[in-house]
Design a protein around this motif. Sequence first.
Motif, PDB file in Angstrom:
ATOM      1  N   ARG A 171      -1.857  24.293   7.305  1.00  0.00           N
ATOM      2  CA  ARG A 171      -2.426  25.044   6.397  1.00  0.00           C
ATOM      3  C   ARG A 171      -1.348  26.182   5.968  1.00  0.00           C
ATOM      4  NH1 ARG A 171      -7.216  27.902   9.334  1.00  0.00           N
ATOM      5  NH2 ARG A 171      -6.236  26.936  11.082  1.00  0.00           N
ATOM      6  N   GLN A 196      -7.051  21.746  -0.628  1.00  0.00           N
ATOM      7  CA  GLN A 196      -7.287  23.336  -0.120  1.00  0.00           C
ATOM      8  C   GLN A 196      -8.721  23.312   0.787  1.00  0.00           C
ATOM      9  OE1 GLN A 196      -8.283  26.610  -3.086  1.00  0.00           O
ATOM     10  NE2 GLN A 196      -6.788  27.850  -1.745  1.00  0.00           N
ATOM     11  N   LEU A 199      -8.709  21.337   3.913  1.00  0.00           N
ATOM     12  CA  LEU A 199      -8.144  22.258   5.038  1.00  0.00           C
ATOM     13  C   LEU A 199      -8.864  23.382   5.369  1.00  0.00           C
ATOM     14  CD1 LEU A 199      -4.418  22.674   3.627  1.00  0.00           C
ATOM     15  CD2 LEU A 199      -5.307  21.291   5.793  1.00  0.00           C
TER      16      LEU A 199
END
Length: 215
Positions: A171, A196, A199
């Motif tokens: 991340r 995104q 994650l």
Amino acid sequence: MVDISATDENELAARKAFRYFSRKVFVVPNNRYYHEQRINAALLLTEKEPLQGAVADFFYGCWYDISYDIADIFTKIQGRLHPQTEQAFHNCINKLDYIKHSSIFATRWSVLVTPSLNVDTHSLRISSDDAKEVAKNITNELMDARDSHNWQIIEQLENEFFAHCLACNDRLAFSIVWFRLGKRDWLFDERWNDCQQRLEQTAVNADELTTPEAQ
């Protein structure tokens, strides 16, 4: 005129050599010379991920050579990788284990083996320094590709980066690259949003596993 230091020039040359021998290894997986040259190039790079990926490919592609005359290679990589990773490769030398096609020791730089989606194990092998180095390199490569209008390379680099972030739960690298590219008016498509979100979901799942149950 851009002032490029000798160190930066050496890094660029090593990265070029690494990519060249990566292509050679992909075409001829059991050619030990190509593997060794690729590992030598990776040793000249700052980040650990290319070296780990190259060694994993070597142990997979040249498995029949592993127990014979590779002390020199192991000596070169000692101290350059995570201790657990080095021990795992040492176990392969002693025939206590072997590298499978889907391996927790593969990285986005591997061309023969693929990263296992065992996120918890992978995350142990990506330090914050490595994440920052990955972020710096991918940002520079993406910007160079955009300046050259090489859209195919951009898509390839982005996909490799997403695969790395998801496999390694990186991340930090994702956040750094997102921030830096955003300042340069990068066009983020749905693949970026998807990565995104995945994650973030991984982080939520990890928090749920570590949060004590309510009494």
